[in-house]
Motif scaffolding. Structure first.
Motif, PDB file in Angstrom:
ATOM      1  N   VAL A  80      82.526  40.629  -4.607  1.00 49.91           N
ATOM      2  CA  VAL A  80      81.492  41.049  -5.508  1.00 49.91           C
ATOM      3  C   VAL A  80      81.865  42.482  -5.714  1.00 49.91           C
ATOM      4  N   PHE A  81      81.873  42.732  -7.072  1.00 49.71           N
ATOM      5  CA  PHE A  81      81.895  44.535  -7.120  1.00 49.71           C
ATOM      6  C   PHE A  81      80.409  45.047  -7.272  1.00 49.71           C
ATOM      7  N   PHE A  82      80.137  45.587  -6.490  1.00 54.96           N
ATOM      8  CA  PHE A  82      78.605  46.308  -6.409  1.00 54.96           C
ATOM      9  C   PHE A  82      78.905  47.747  -6.743  1.00 54.96           C
ATOM     10  N   ARG A  83      78.581  48.130  -7.881  1.00 52.48           N
ATOM     11  CA  ARG A  83      78.721  49.486  -8.392  1.00 52.48           C
ATOM     12  C   ARG A  83      77.696  50.221  -7.570  1.00 52.48           C
ATOM     13  N   LYS A  84      76.334  49.836  -7.435  1.00 53.37           N
ATOM     14  CA  LYS A  84      75.540  50.462  -6.519  1.00 53.37           C
ATOM     15  C   LYS A  84      75.098  49.741  -5.258  1.00 53.37           C
ATOM     16  N   ASN A  87      72.454  50.292  -2.799  1.00 50.77           N
ATOM     17  CA  ASN A  87      71.009  49.838  -3.165  1.00 50.77           C
ATOM     18  C   ASN A  87      70.851  48.817  -2.235  1.00 50.77           C
ATOM     19  N   LEU A  88      71.623  48.136  -1.546  1.00 49.28           N
ATOM     20  CA  LEU A  88      71.259  46.762  -0.957  1.00 49.28           C
ATOM     21  C   LEU A  88      71.167  47.144   0.500  1.00 49.28           C
ATOM     22  N   ASP A  92      69.237  42.085   2.146  1.00 47.06           N
ATOM     23  CA  ASP A  92      69.620  41.628   0.819  1.00 47.06           C
ATOM     24  C   ASP A  92      71.067  41.004   0.848  1.00 47.06           C
TER      25      ASP A  92
ATOM     26  N   PHE B  58      67.131  44.681  -4.761  1.00 47.82           N
ATOM     27  CA  PHE B  58      67.840  44.237  -5.956  1.00 47.82           C
ATOM     28  C   PHE B  58      67.365  43.583  -6.809  1.00 47.82           C
ATOM     29  N   LEU B  63      77.637  37.399 -10.827  1.00 47.58           N
ATOM     30  CA  LEU B  63      78.711  37.063  -9.930  1.00 47.58           C
ATOM     31  C   LEU B  63      79.720  35.982 -10.221  1.00 47.58           C
ATOM     32  N   PHE B  74      72.237  35.758 -11.012  1.00 42.82           N
ATOM     33  CA  PHE B  74      71.045  35.636  -9.606  1.00 42.82           C
ATOM     34  C   PHE B  74      69.860  36.893  -9.677  1.00 42.82           C
ATOM     35  N   HIS B  95      76.507  41.794 -19.486  1.00 46.54           N
ATOM     36  CA  HIS B  95      77.906  42.166 -18.610  1.00 46.54           C
ATOM     37  C   HIS B  95      78.725  40.850 -18.843  1.00 46.54           C
ATOM     38  N   GLY B 107      81.926  41.159 -10.352  1.00 45.97           N
ATOM     39  CA  GLY B 107      80.330  41.005 -10.597  1.00 45.97           C
ATOM     40  C   GLY B 107      79.976  42.256 -10.961  1.00 45.97           C
ATOM     41  N   PHE B 108      78.636  42.060 -10.993  1.00 45.22           N
ATOM     42  CA  PHE B 108      77.741  43.262 -11.401  1.00 45.22           C
ATOM     43  C   PHE B 108      76.368  43.155 -10.556  1.00 45.22           C
ATOM     44  N   GLU B 109      76.108  44.277 -10.069  1.00 42.22           N
ATOM     45  CA  GLU B 109      74.689  44.049  -9.523  1.00 42.22           C
ATOM     46  C   GLU B 109      74.022  45.236  -9.835  1.00 42.22           C
ATOM     47  N   CYS B 110      72.768  45.100 -10.449  1.00 42.22           N
ATOM     48  CA  CYS B 110      71.976  46.116 -11.063  1.00 42.22           C
ATOM     49  C   CYS B 110      70.868  46.247 -10.367  1.00 42.22           C
ATOM     50  N   GLY B 111      70.648  47.624  -9.862  1.00 41.92           N
ATOM     51  CA  GLY B 111      69.634  48.295  -9.014  1.00 41.92           C
ATOM     52  C   GLY B 111      68.349  48.197  -9.694  1.00 41.92           C
ATOM     53  N   ALA B 112      67.218  48.557  -8.779  1.00 40.72           N
ATOM     54  CA  ALA B 112      65.903  48.963  -9.086  1.00 40.72           C
ATOM     55  C   ALA B 112      65.738  50.313 -10.072  1.00 40.72           C
TER      56      ALA B 112
END
Lengths: 107, 297
Positions: A80-84, A87-88, A92, B58, B63, B74, B95, B107-112
């Motif tokens: 997984v590419f987590f840019r942020k 934050n986790l 999580d 999150f 993903l 997700f 995305h 993948g992309f995870e988008c935060g609060a």
């Protein structure tokens, strides 16, 4: 960047019914300084300021600074590419790993 | 604003397919259905999963399945506001449509806090995904029909938010792309602005707040500074010069949320010299304005 320290300060300040002005006064800084600290996460308070804030909020600097964040595991880094990523929190992150794992084995 | 062309083009491509739905099923756009039913018809690596889970911080992620050519969205079911979830899903779909083939990304995870930070250090990809989401959920042709020849009110924008199943803030930001007025939206908390966004016309006339450069205080004497809800403030209060701007009168519409302790303000600067009137400019050409703002591409 997550602004955990800011969120903690905001929560404690509100719990103590302190206004921005009042907290600013107690630690000898400007009102906008506190606002930025709480909401922008761009300020890095000096050790001295941090100690003053902790004192004013009846907490410790350790509590304010500890962010409970997990280092990305290799598993997550690879898949997984987590840019942020920061934050986790650990919980999580573990959950995401389990979800990917279960999903990948499906069908 | 050429960087917004592609998000709008991709969103419009989906909107044209969705326009064939019966009117009662057209809005709000069901993103989960769009992702699961439409992406397999034009891609070899479709979205096959849209799953809600309970997370702490999150908000959502796109993903890639490490083992198969397929993607999953997700999201966090703990988010209270359904409009926020819809926007998050549309953002992740963005995305997928726009960025999944970018090299090195799985993948992309988008935060609060996207609404808090939407103009503070967002990456280009995040902005594109947001533009895609706004355009897919609130398509230009339909949004224009809702708001054209109507003067600004939170009732009108509340109607849009309901129709499209999005937050009032999302509807206001979209409205700013359409209006021919000089208008500015300001989102504030505890007396300072989180962000502000000007309509094209307001920006070009030098009316904006540079919130990126540091905290800007909400002016004393404004409704926004009150941090209470009132119908008077919601429906618009006229301020003379010297409150919001040194030389300009504004009509300020402000709503305050007790729950979130945040304030949403819309300032209208146009046509307020002759009593409290918004004179609709008969010569205004919305499609044309669109082209200038890049929003209708």
């Amino acid at each position: 960047m997550p602004n955990l320290i800011g969120a903690k300060i905001k929560e404690l300040r509100k719990a103590k019914n302190l206004t921005l002005e009042k907290l600013a006064e107690e630690i000898g800084s400007g009102k906008s300084y506190i606002w930025e600290l709480e909401n922008r996460g761009v300020k890095r308070p000096s050790a001295e300021k941090l100690a003053a804030i902790a004192r004013a909020l009846d907490t410790t600097t350790d509590f304010l600074v500890d962010n409970g964040m997990a280092e990305p595991t290799n598993e997550v880094k690879r898949e997984v590419f987590f840019r942020k990523f920061d934050n986790l929190d650990e919980e999580d992150q573990q959950k995401i790993e389990d979800i990917i794992d279960a999903w990948s084995r499906k069908k | 604003m050429t960087e917004k062309k592609r998000p709008h083009k991709e969103a419009n491509r989906l909107s044209r397919i969705l326009d064939t739905l019966p009117p009662e099923e057209r809005y709000p756009v069901e993103i989960e259905k769009v992702a699961l039913e439409l992406t397999p018809s034009f891609n070899d690596d479709p979205i096959t999963e849209v799953q809600g889970h309970s997370f702490n911080k999150f908000e959502g992620a796109l993903l890639k399945d490490p083992a198969n050519p397929r993607w999953g969205i997700f999201y966090n079911t703990n988010i209270q506001h359904p409009g926020r979830i819809r926007f998050t899903l549309a953002h992740e779909l963005g995305h997928y449509m726009l960025h999944r083939q970018d090299t090195g990304l799985d993948g992309f995870e988008c935060g609060a806090g996207d609404m808090l930070r939407y103009d503070t250090g967002y990456t280009a990809r995040e902005e594109e995904a947001n533009a895609f989401a706004a355009c897919l959920l609130m398509p230009a042709h339909d949004f224009r029909r809702q708001v054209e020849n109507e003067r600004f009110s939170f009732d009108l924008l509340g109607h849009c938010a309901d129709r499209y199943g999005v937050s009032l803030t999302s509807a206001v930001l979209r409205w700013l792309e359409f209006t021919s007025k000089r208008a500015i939206a300001v989102f504030s908390e505890a007396g300072y602005m989180h962000w502000a966004k000007s309509s094209d016309k307001a920006f070009k006339s030098g009316k904006y707040f540079a919130t990126r450069s540091g905290p800007i205080e909400v002016p004393a004497g404004s409704q926004a500074a009150e941090q209470t809800f009132s119908f008077t403030a919601r429906d618009g209060v006229r301020h003379g010069p010297g409150v919001w701007f040194k030389d300009d009168e504004v009509v300020e519409h402000t709503v305050y949320s007790e729950e979130y302790e945040k304030t949403l303000t819309v300032l209208i600067l146009d046509n307020i010299g002759h009593g409290y009137e918004y004179l609709e400019d008969k010569t205004q050409d919305l499609p044309d304005l669109f082209r200038h703002s890049g929003a209708g591409e």
